[in-house]
Design an enzyme around this catalytic site. Structure first.
Site, PDB file in Angstrom:
ATOM      1  N   ASP A 151       0.826  -1.206   0.000  1.00 37.56           N
ATOM      2  CA  ASP A 151       0.000   0.000   0.000  1.00 37.56           C
ATOM      3  C   ASP A 151       0.863   1.261   0.000  1.00 37.56           C
ATOM      4  O   ASP A 151       1.935   1.303   0.598  1.00 37.56           O
ATOM      5  CB  ASP A 151      -0.897  -0.014   1.244  1.00 37.56           C
ATOM      6  CG  ASP A 151      -1.841   1.162   1.289  1.00 37.56           C
ATOM      7  OD1 ASP A 151      -2.685   1.277   0.387  1.00 37.56           O
ATOM      8  OD2 ASP A 151      -1.732   1.979   2.235  1.00 37.56           O
ATOM      9  N   GLU A 210       1.051  -0.627  -5.126  1.00 38.46           N
ATOM     10  CA  GLU A 210       0.100   0.451  -5.397  1.00 38.46           C
ATOM     11  C   GLU A 210       0.927   1.727  -5.497  1.00 38.46           C
ATOM     12  O   GLU A 210       1.289   2.320  -4.487  1.00 38.46           O
ATOM     13  CB  GLU A 210      -0.943   0.578  -4.277  1.00 38.46           C
ATOM     14  CG  GLU A 210      -2.002   1.608  -4.612  1.00 38.46           C
ATOM     15  CD  GLU A 210      -2.497   2.398  -3.405  1.00 38.46           C
ATOM     16  OE1 GLU A 210      -3.531   3.077  -3.533  1.00 38.46           O
ATOM     17  OE2 GLU A 210      -1.852   2.357  -2.351  1.00 38.46           O
TER      18      GLU A 210
END
Length: 719
Positions: free
Chosen positions: A398, A451
């Site tokens: 993330d 990401e």
């Protein structure tokens, strides 16, 4: 006898070396003395471990401090403390201060250098025969005690031994056991008693709002099944169903258990043809509303879903259903809750000290000190822990963009350049490379996915070639551009045609995943269906056409839960998905379409084998902006090909001509998002094969639809 000043220091929990004072020791004459610090005890005796014969009663010199010389013995012996407590309870206990140093010097050296690949094997709580070994890194602490359900949460009972070389504190507590609650009581270098700290390496924790760590077993290392490694490969079909475990299905309003999820979720995703599940972060976190993205227990599966062993069964259920399992992993930041990592030993230990480096403005969280060897080791070891101890297929990392840039979301003057004067966070880059290398070395077949929302070069390139070493990268540009296009009224789409074609300019610069993730259906953004323009029929048709475009486009696929049946409302993490929508044929039709898209994607190598290579794509119609039509070929490099055509206006177009490759005489329609089976108007080309004439085929383009065509078997290069 021990000096009174040392006794006072022990009773006040400020003794610098409790192991030098407590337990069995010889004086200058060789006589043995035994000392025990047991606040709350009424009487303490010493008995032989073998046979239980009484040896001596200890005198209580101060309340809670007991001492006596051992008669007629000159050699150390194995003993137990027979304790009668003031509340009337009694028991026999091995003495924590009878044990020597626990961790090997070579392991401590690796920890200190930040080079241990599995720091969780040394630090944390480890149940062993007869007790639990505790170890924690707190190099700037003046004193560390382990407190818990096994010692009345009394910091005087078990002050730990400092191994000065690495700043690690350790102790073996004989009567502690699996399931016990514990924390660390830490006195900082300035003498301040800190709030009790949870264990950074704890493998289980209490359900919020409680915050204690739990002694839990360390799962055995398990390699991925051979078929899973192949299913994660670059040339495999990868279609990911992204799930927030707490709100997928929770009919009774509570959190589902891992076993309840295992009984239904893998089978559902597999039935719809997805190849992988991806869970939003499941590491322990204090606030439900963070969805796990503000974690304080990186090594602990969240207790919201039951004990950790339930998660192991869930992983096995995914693999039994033919699914890979990816976990969202959050090394970019952590919350500042007092029981967590913030100022862990009274200093900025896990975080950068300067808020220009260590405070995340967007999320009011702290940023790990990526420049510290021990912190990088903590994070990289955690990535390997999830993959090899829980046998997950990989991690989706993330907020990588926030890690890569020191000026991320910071105005000028409020960030610190790197040592070269640039904006890149060289220390975070080193962590990401090290993590990906470690996973590749120790867990071949597992994957990592970034990401990453910028144009940082080489995210999915090997570290040997100067890249970050991820296997895949989310294509955020594709997602943003195409959703902006889909929001436009079809009459205006001619002016935005480039939003669908621009992605092919860079589509093969990385190994991309096309993400329609939870981020697109929260914080007032509405659902995917809610973004579609037009009347009710057009909204569903737009969504179906968009899904067809996505599944035909190069790149692996990701869809967030609920969007597979066109959820109407924005996702709400506090309730389960609106499953009753499937009673409506429009929503059931979208679900059938997703299932068929996944089936076609998996069955046709041309749709996945060269997802990440330019050789797998060829435009056939790229410039018909006026009619908002696109057509392209997907190829597998071995003769297989699929023709994909999208019409993004509500106007049916009969007699539309598409140039096709030489050598294929006829094509037939194998999937049409406008089929009545999916809720469409049933305009299409099912009556007969489409024969190529002068290098083109002529067909009917349904309104707001995407078509997939295959060469007719025996009539061309392949079927």
């Amino acid at each position: 006898m021990l000096e009174p000043s040392q006794i006072r220091a022990l009773l006040e929990a400020r003794h610098g070396d409790p192991f030098a004072a407590l337990g069995l020791h010889a004086d200058d004459s060789g006589r043995l003395w035994l000392r025990a610090l047991l606040p709350g005890a009424r009487a303490v005796g010493v008995v032989e471990a073998a046979g239980g014969r009484a040896v001596v009663s200890l005198a209580e010199r101060e309340p809670g401090f007991f001492e006596a010389s051992i008669p007629r013995r000159r050699k150390r012996f194995d003993y137990r403390l027979a304790v009668q407590w003031q509340d009337g309870a009694s028991g026999e206990y091995a003495d924590a201060y009878a044990y020597g140093p626990l961790l090997a010097e070579q392991d401590l050296a690796l920890l200190q250098a930040g080079r241990h690949p599995r720091p969780y094997e040394l630090l944390g709580a480890h149940a062993q025969d007869g007790g639990v070994r505790f170890a924690v890194w707190a190099p700037n602490a003046r004193r560390v005690s382990v407190v818990g359900s096994f010692n009345g949460w009394d910091g005087r009972r078990h002050p730990m031994r400092l191994r000065h070389e690495a700043g690690v504190w350790e102790i073996f507590v004989p009567h502690a056991a699996l399931g016990d609650l514990y924390k660390y009581e830490i006195v900082g270098a300035d003498g301040e008693l800190l709030p009790l700290k949870a264990d950074p390496y704890a493998r289980a924790a209490q359900l919020r709002p409680e915050t204690a760590s739990i002694v839990a077993a360390l799962p055995a290392i398990r390699s991925l099944p051979a078929d899973r490694a192949e299913a994660n490969a670059r040339r495999a079909a990868i279609s990911i169903y992204e799930v927030h475990a707490a709100s997928w299905r929770r009919a009774d309003g509570g959190f589902p258990s891992w076993d309840e999820l295992a009984a239904s979720l893998p089978a559902y995703a597999a039935e719809l043809g997805f190849t992988h599940l991806q869970l939003l972060p499941i590491s322990e976190h204090p606030f439900d509303g963070s969805w796990g993205y503000q974690t304080l227990g990186l090594y602990a599966p969240s207790s919201r879903f039951g004990p950790p062993e339930g998660f192991a069964r869930f992983v096995d259920a995914c693999h039994a259903a033919g699914l890979g399992l990816l976990l969202d992993w959050v090394p970019a930041h952590f919350p500042a809750d007092p029981h967590g990592l913030a100022r862990f030993d009274g200093t900025a230990l896990y975080e950068y000290a300067d808020p220009r480096e260590g405070f995340h403005r967007d999320w009011n969280t702290l940023i790990p000190n990526f420049g510290r060897d021990e912190v990088r080791q903590y994070l990289a070891g955690n990535a390997l822990y999830w993959i090899e101890r829980w046998r997950v297929d990989g991690l989706r990392v993330d907020a990588v963009a926030s890690m890569l840039y020191r000026d991320y979301s910071r105005p000028a003057g409020e960030w610190i350049p790197n040592v070269q004067g640039g904006r890149e966070n060289l220390e975070a880059i080193a962590l990401l490379r090290r993590t990906n290398e470690l996973v590749g070395e120790q867990a071949p077949g597992a994957i990592t996915v970034a990401e990453e929302s910028t144009s940082f070069p080489g995210v999915s390139a090997p570290t040997s070639a100067g890249g970050l070493g991820f296997h895949y990268k989310w294509n955020m540009g594709w997602m943003n551009d195409t959703l902006r296009y889909m929001r436009e009224d079809p009459i205006h789409r001619r002016w935005h045609h480039d939003k669908l074609t621009f992605g092919l300019v860079y589509a093969f610069s990385e190994n991309f995943v096309l993400p329609l993730s939870h981020d697109e259906v929260v914080h007032g953004k509405g659902s995917l269906l809610g973004k579609m323009p037009g009347d009710d029929w057009q909204r569903y048709a737009n969504l179906r056409a968009y899904y067809g475009f996505m599944w035909g486009h190069p790149g692996k696929k990701l869809l967030f839960m609920g969007q597979e049946f066109a959820q109407v409302s924005e996702w709400n993490h506090d309730t389960q998905l609106p499953w009753d929508l499937l009673d409506d044929p429009r929503h059931a039709g979208v679900q059938r379409l997703v299932k068929d898209l996944n089936r076609l994607y998996r069955e046709q190598p041309a749709l996945h084998r060269l997802d990440c290579e330019a050789a797998g794509f060829e435009w056939r119609v790229a410039d018909d902006a006026e009619q908002s039509v696109l057509a392209w070929l997907r190829k597998d490099g071995q003769g297989g090909q699929v023709l994909v055509i999208s019409n993004f206006t509500p106007v049916p177009r009969s007699g539309y001509r598409i140039p096709v490759p030489a050598g294929v005489k006829s094509w037939h329609e194998v999937l049409n998002t406008d089929s009545a089976h999916y809720g469409g108007s049933n305009v299409g080309n099912l009556d007969a094969p489409l024969r190529a004439v002068d290098g083109t085929i002529t067909l009917n383009l349904p309104p707001l639809a995407t078509l997939f065509l295959l060469p007719v078997a025996g009539d061309g290069e392949c079927a």
